[in-house]
Motif scaffolding. Structure first.
Motif, PDB file in Angstrom:
ATOM      1  N   VAL A  84       1.070  -1.269   0.168  1.00 22.67           N
ATOM      2  CA  VAL A  84      -0.029  -0.217  -0.126  1.00 22.67           C
ATOM      3  C   VAL A  84       0.937   1.238  -0.108  1.00 22.67           C
ATOM      4  CG1 VAL A  84      -1.910   1.160   1.473  1.00 22.67           C
ATOM      5  CG2 VAL A  84      -1.738  -0.836   0.850  1.00 22.67           C
ATOM      6  N   LEU A  85       1.680   0.973   0.421  1.00 23.39           N
ATOM      7  CA  LEU A  85       2.784   2.423   0.654  1.00 23.39           C
ATOM      8  C   LEU A  85       3.952   3.060  -0.436  1.00 23.39           C
ATOM      9  CD1 LEU A  85       4.123   4.850   2.398  1.00 23.39           C
ATOM     10  CD2 LEU A  85       5.205   2.978   3.615  1.00 23.39           C
ATOM     11  N   LEU A  86       4.258   1.602  -0.559  1.00 20.44           N
ATOM     12  CA  LEU A  86       4.959   1.345  -2.021  1.00 20.44           C
ATOM     13  C   LEU A  86       3.482   1.786  -2.907  1.00 20.44           C
ATOM     14  CD1 LEU A  86       6.929   1.121  -3.636  1.00 20.44           C
ATOM     15  CD2 LEU A  86       6.624  -1.520  -3.963  1.00 20.44           C
ATOM     16  N   ARG A  87       2.500   1.806  -3.272  1.00 18.56           N
ATOM     17  CA  ARG A  87       1.996   2.523  -4.610  1.00 18.56           C
ATOM     18  C   ARG A  87       1.727   3.171  -4.385  1.00 18.56           C
ATOM     19  NH1 ARG A  87      -3.830  -0.483  -3.810  1.00 18.56           N
ATOM     20  NH2 ARG A  87      -4.027   1.084  -2.369  1.00 18.56           N
ATOM     21  N   GLU A  88       1.392   4.036  -3.010  1.00 16.16           N
ATOM     22  CA  GLU A  88       1.319   5.440  -3.030  1.00 16.16           C
ATOM     23  C   GLU A  88       2.449   6.244  -3.898  1.00 16.16           C
ATOM     24  OE1 GLU A  88       0.316   8.324   0.351  1.00 16.16           O
ATOM     25  OE2 GLU A  88      -0.349   6.684   0.268  1.00 16.16           O
ATOM     26  N   MET A  89       3.986   5.313  -3.211  1.00 13.70           N
ATOM     27  CA  MET A  89       5.163   6.744  -4.032  1.00 13.70           C
ATOM     28  C   MET A  89       5.421   5.789  -5.142  1.00 13.70           C
ATOM     29  SD  MET A  89       8.297   5.805  -1.070  1.00 13.70           S
ATOM     30  CE  MET A  89       9.484   4.776  -2.607  1.00 13.70           C
ATOM     31  N   GLN A  92       3.615   8.858  -6.998  1.00 13.11           N
ATOM     32  CA  GLN A  92       4.051  10.481  -6.484  1.00 13.11           C
ATOM     33  C   GLN A  92       5.056  10.278  -7.898  1.00 13.11           C
ATOM     34  OE1 GLN A  92       4.962  11.038  -2.096  1.00 13.11           O
ATOM     35  NE2 GLN A  92       4.265  11.975  -2.496  1.00 13.11           N
ATOM     36  N   PHE A  93       6.334   8.852  -7.990  1.00  8.91           N
ATOM     37  CA  PHE A  93       6.902   8.805  -9.340  1.00  8.91           C
ATOM     38  C   PHE A  93       6.596   9.230 -10.341  1.00  8.91           C
ATOM     39  CE2 PHE A  93      10.045   7.556  -5.929  1.00  8.91           C
ATOM     40  CZ  PHE A  93      11.045   8.066  -6.693  1.00  8.91           C
ATOM     41  N   GLY A  94       5.114   9.027 -10.608  1.00  6.64           N
ATOM     42  CA  GLY A  94       4.026   9.281 -11.897  1.00  6.64           C
ATOM     43  C   GLY A  94       4.028   8.039 -12.358  1.00  6.64           C
ATOM     44  N   ILE A  95       4.501   6.518 -12.225  1.00  5.72           N
ATOM     45  CA  ILE A  95       4.228   4.856 -12.316  1.00  5.72           C
ATOM     46  C   ILE A  95       2.426   4.237 -12.241  1.00  5.72           C
ATOM     47  CG2 ILE A  95       4.966   3.021 -12.359  1.00  5.72           C
ATOM     48  CD1 ILE A  95       7.762   4.415 -11.764  1.00  5.72           C
ATOM     49  N   LEU A 132       9.472   5.342 -17.359  1.00  9.95           N
ATOM     50  CA  LEU A 132      10.364   5.989 -17.103  1.00  9.95           C
ATOM     51  C   LEU A 132      11.252   7.042 -17.006  1.00  9.95           C
ATOM     52  CD1 LEU A 132      11.800   2.493 -15.375  1.00  9.95           C
ATOM     53  CD2 LEU A 132      10.028   3.863 -14.635  1.00  9.95           C
ATOM     54  N   GLY A 133      11.441   8.137 -16.076  1.00  8.19           N
ATOM     55  CA  GLY A 133      12.503   8.982 -16.026  1.00  8.19           C
ATOM     56  C   GLY A 133      12.182  10.047 -16.987  1.00  8.19           C
TER      57      GLY A 133
ATOM     58  N   VAL B 273      10.503   2.502   3.006  1.00  4.49           N
ATOM     59  CA  VAL B 273       9.038   2.579   2.873  1.00  4.49           C
ATOM     60  C   VAL B 273       9.234   0.339   3.347  1.00  4.49           C
ATOM     61  CG1 VAL B 273       7.319   0.865   0.637  1.00  4.49           C
ATOM     62  CG2 VAL B 273       8.210   2.720   1.045  1.00  4.49           C
ATOM     63  N   ILE B 297      -1.724   3.842   6.672  1.00  2.00           N
ATOM     64  CA  ILE B 297      -0.289   4.194   5.715  1.00  2.00           C
ATOM     65  C   ILE B 297      -0.401   5.967   5.235  1.00  2.00           C
ATOM     66  CG2 ILE B 297       0.185   3.947   3.200  1.00  2.00           C
ATOM     67  CD1 ILE B 297       1.332   1.661   5.520  1.00  2.00           C
ATOM     68  N   PRO B 303       4.939  10.506   0.936  1.00  2.53           N
ATOM     69  CA  PRO B 303       5.964   9.367   1.431  1.00  2.53           C
ATOM     70  C   PRO B 303       7.993   9.368   0.728  1.00  2.53           C
ATOM     71  CG  PRO B 303       4.019   8.269   0.209  1.00  2.53           C
ATOM     72  CD  PRO B 303       3.950   9.963   0.427  1.00  2.53           C
ATOM     73  N   LEU B 304       7.776  10.386  -0.771  1.00  2.00           N
ATOM     74  CA  LEU B 304       8.088  10.502  -1.388  1.00  2.00           C
ATOM     75  C   LEU B 304       9.627  11.450  -0.944  1.00  2.00           C
ATOM     76  CD1 LEU B 304       8.058  10.640  -5.494  1.00  2.00           C
ATOM     77  CD2 LEU B 304       9.765  11.894  -4.216  1.00  2.00           C
ATOM     78  N   LEU B 317      14.935   5.255  -9.070  1.00  2.00           N
ATOM     79  CA  LEU B 317      14.430   5.978 -10.144  1.00  2.00           C
ATOM     80  C   LEU B 317      14.778   7.252 -10.724  1.00  2.00           C
ATOM     81  CD1 LEU B 317      10.637   5.126  -9.029  1.00  2.00           C
ATOM     82  CD2 LEU B 317      12.029   3.615 -11.505  1.00  2.00           C
ATOM     83  N   ARG B 319      13.887  10.091 -10.807  1.00  2.00           N
ATOM     84  CA  ARG B 319      13.424  11.174 -10.761  1.00  2.00           C
ATOM     85  C   ARG B 319      11.418  10.736 -10.850  1.00  2.00           C
ATOM     86  NH1 ARG B 319      13.041  15.820 -13.431  1.00  2.00           N
ATOM     87  NH2 ARG B 319      11.067  15.054 -13.963  1.00  2.00           N
ATOM     88  N   LYS B 320      10.773  11.761 -11.387  1.00  2.00           N
ATOM     89  CA  LYS B 320       9.502  11.305 -11.320  1.00  2.00           C
ATOM     90  C   LYS B 320       8.789  11.893 -13.502  1.00  2.00           C
ATOM     91  CE  LYS B 320       4.625  13.733 -10.945  1.00  2.00           C
ATOM     92  NZ  LYS B 320       3.529  13.987 -11.246  1.00  2.00           N
ATOM     93  N   VAL B 321       8.417  10.730 -13.835  1.00  4.20           N
ATOM     94  CA  VAL B 321       8.397  10.743 -14.950  1.00  4.20           C
ATOM     95  C   VAL B 321       7.800  11.369 -15.280  1.00  4.20           C
ATOM     96  CG1 VAL B 321       7.444   9.303 -16.843  1.00  4.20           C
ATOM     97  CG2 VAL B 321       7.717   8.605 -14.951  1.00  4.20           C
ATOM     98  N   ILE B 322       8.471  12.482 -16.860  1.00  2.00           N
ATOM     99  CA  ILE B 322       7.941  13.427 -17.221  1.00  2.00           C
ATOM    100  C   ILE B 322       6.803  13.147 -18.184  1.00  2.00           C
ATOM    101  CG2 ILE B 322       8.836  15.330 -18.926  1.00  2.00           C
ATOM    102  CD1 ILE B 322      11.430  15.462 -17.183  1.00  2.00           C
ATOM    103  N   LYS B 323       6.038  13.876 -18.394  1.00  2.00           N
ATOM    104  CA  LYS B 323       4.986  13.462 -19.879  1.00  2.00           C
ATOM    105  C   LYS B 323       5.188  14.264 -20.476  1.00  2.00           C
ATOM    106  CE  LYS B 323       2.357   9.539 -17.986  1.00  2.00           C
ATOM    107  NZ  LYS B 323       2.641   9.218 -16.855  1.00  2.00           N
TER     108      LYS B 323
END
Lengths: 136, 324
Positions: A84-89, A92-95, A132-133, B273, B297, B303-304, B317, B319-323
């Motif tokens: 659950v925590l990883l999914r939320e993170m 945030q990473f846009g995945i 990614l990235g 985590v 949770i 969390p990030l 990772l 960085r965040k994915v750039i769309k």
């Protein structure tokens, strides 16, 4: 149609046995998942999941014993909280959080296991390859 | 013996690392006795062209603080690498990207939009954002490029040593400088700090390794005795490198990870985590519904930003994915 790659972390006591049962019962399901057997679903570190994504997996499946049935009594409770925590993170990473899935499959549930992999493969086909990235 | 030649440079940094150098107090006199400072933009009137004029490997030790945010920082990293025998990534930003690295949840377009267009205090009718070149009547003007992604120093050039911390403590700086003068530096690539986790030097007491709930630091009055995690405050000491003397914890603030991960940890956020979720809500876990787990949770805000506070650019990772 895009063929996604899925890394499946399957617990030794239930879900790996479920995959085995699906095989011996000759249940058909897509070959997109590569299985990695772990002793317990709670052995799967979030770092393993991120590494799978970085190395080209489009999705990660974590499968373990049903709550209450963990061979190590309480491993899968920890797995669920980590998930659950990883999914939320990941969000945030846009995945897309649908790229990470947690399922419970007992050793008698070969059919369910095949269904989970089929569903996940279909879903990832519509999501397409993972991004990614990027950026400079 | 000739004096050693030192250089200091700041890239994307707040200036705290520069102050940290002066925090070694009167011991700075021992340093200038044995070393000449040949380049230090914050304190000396030296120019980039002076550095360009140096022979390769002219500088003995260069202390580089700050993350790589613009093309200017990257150019200086390459230049100082070429001109220095030893390059030290000084402080959390140079080592891991640090606080500026959190901008990797955004990108250039988003940042420019916010800073130059959307903020209520901005008056910019032409909606201009920084350009790389501008032709003025007097000639062409240029600005460095602002990158989408913040990087740590070792992601753009070869680094010899890492001195982490936000900023590195006077004790750590003094030890590093002493090692340089005495020629007792460890092997290349080493981090000049202990390898153990902060918990090893933390004065607080661990009683049961269980967290009943998570609260934000302002909601808790720590009792000064018990592990902060057990009191419900997220403390990153469990996988953060020791060496700071648990200063924040002694001031009743949790560790936020400025010393970076311990050597065994590749991705500090992912490991946190794992660790935090494993010990959070253990009591009665067998009766918890999915909704209750999600509510538990959800007590962890951002969390990030919390778990990668100083290390996002060096995470898996990055960085965040750039769309686009």
């Amino acid at each position: 149609m895009y063929e996604p790659k899925i890394i499946g972390f399957l617990c030794n006591w239930c879900s790996y046995a479920a995959a085995d049962l699906a095989g011996t019962s000759r249940i058909q399901y897509p070959s997109n998942m590569r299985a990695i057997r772990v002793m317990c679903s709670s052995r799967v570190d979030p770092e393993h999941v991120l590494r799978a994504f970085v190395n080209g997996a489009d999705g990660v499946l974590i499968a373990g014993c049903h709550p209450g049935d963990c061979h190590y009594i309480s491993g899968n409770y920890k797995t669920e909280r980590k998930y659950v925590l990883l999914r939320e993170m990941l969000e945030q990473f846009g995945i897309d959080p649908r790229r990470l899935r947690l399922e419970w499959c007992s050793s008698a549930e070969g059919g369910k296991f095949a269904q989970v992999v089929t569903e996940m493969t279909e879903e990832l086909k519509t999501l397409g390859p993972i991004e990614l990235g990027a950026g400079d | 013996m000739d004096k050693l030649k030192f250089a200091f440079y700041w890239a994307a940094s707040c200036g705290g690392c520069e102050i940290a150098v002066l925090d070694i107090d009167e011991k700075i006199l021992n340093v200038v006795e044995k070393a000449d400072i040949v380049f230090w933009p914050v304190a000396l009137d030296t120019k980039y062209k002076d550095v360009e004029a140096f022979q390769d490997k002219y500088i003995d030790v260069c202390f580089f603080n700050g993350a790589i945010r613009t093309s200017e920082h990257e150019e200086m990293a390459h230049l100082l690498r070429a001109k220095s025998k030893t390059l030290v990534a000084f402080g959390a930003c140079a080592c891991f990207g640090g606080i500026p690295g959190l901008a990797n949840v955004s990108d250039r377009d988003e940042i420019f939009d916010l800073v130059y267009r959307e903020l209520p205090s901005v008056s910019n009718p032409d909606k201009t954002t920084p350009q790389l070149t501008y032709t003025a009547p007097e000639g062409e003007l240029t600005l460095p490029q602002f990158f989408d992604t913040v990087k740590a120093l070792h992601q753009v050039c070869d680094v010899d040593y890492f001195l982490p911390g936000c900023p590195p403590t006077p004790e750590m700086i003094e030890q590093a400088v002493t090692a340089i003068f005495e020629g007792t530096l460890p092997s290349k690539g080493s981090t000049l700090a202990p390898e153990k986790a902060l918990c090893e030097e933390c004065p607080l007491e661990i009683q049961e390794k269980k967290i009943p709930f998570i609260k934000r630091p302002y909601q808790v009055t720590p009792d000064g005795k018990r592990c902060l995690l057990e009191q419900g405050v997220i403390c990153m000491g469990i996988n953060t490198r020791a060496g700071c003397g648990a200063r924040c914890i002694k001031a009743n603030m949790p560790c936020r990870g400025c010393m970076g991960p311990t050597p065994e940890v590749a991705d500090q956020g992912a490991k946190l985590v794992s660790a935090i979720a494993s010990i959070l809500g253990v009591e009665g876990e067998e009766r918890m519904t999915e909704k209750e787990i999600e509510a538990l949770i959800a007590q962890i805000k951002d969390p990030l930003g919390t778990f990668y506070r100083y290390t996002l650019p060096i995470s898996l990772l990055r960085r965040k994915v750039i769309k686009k």
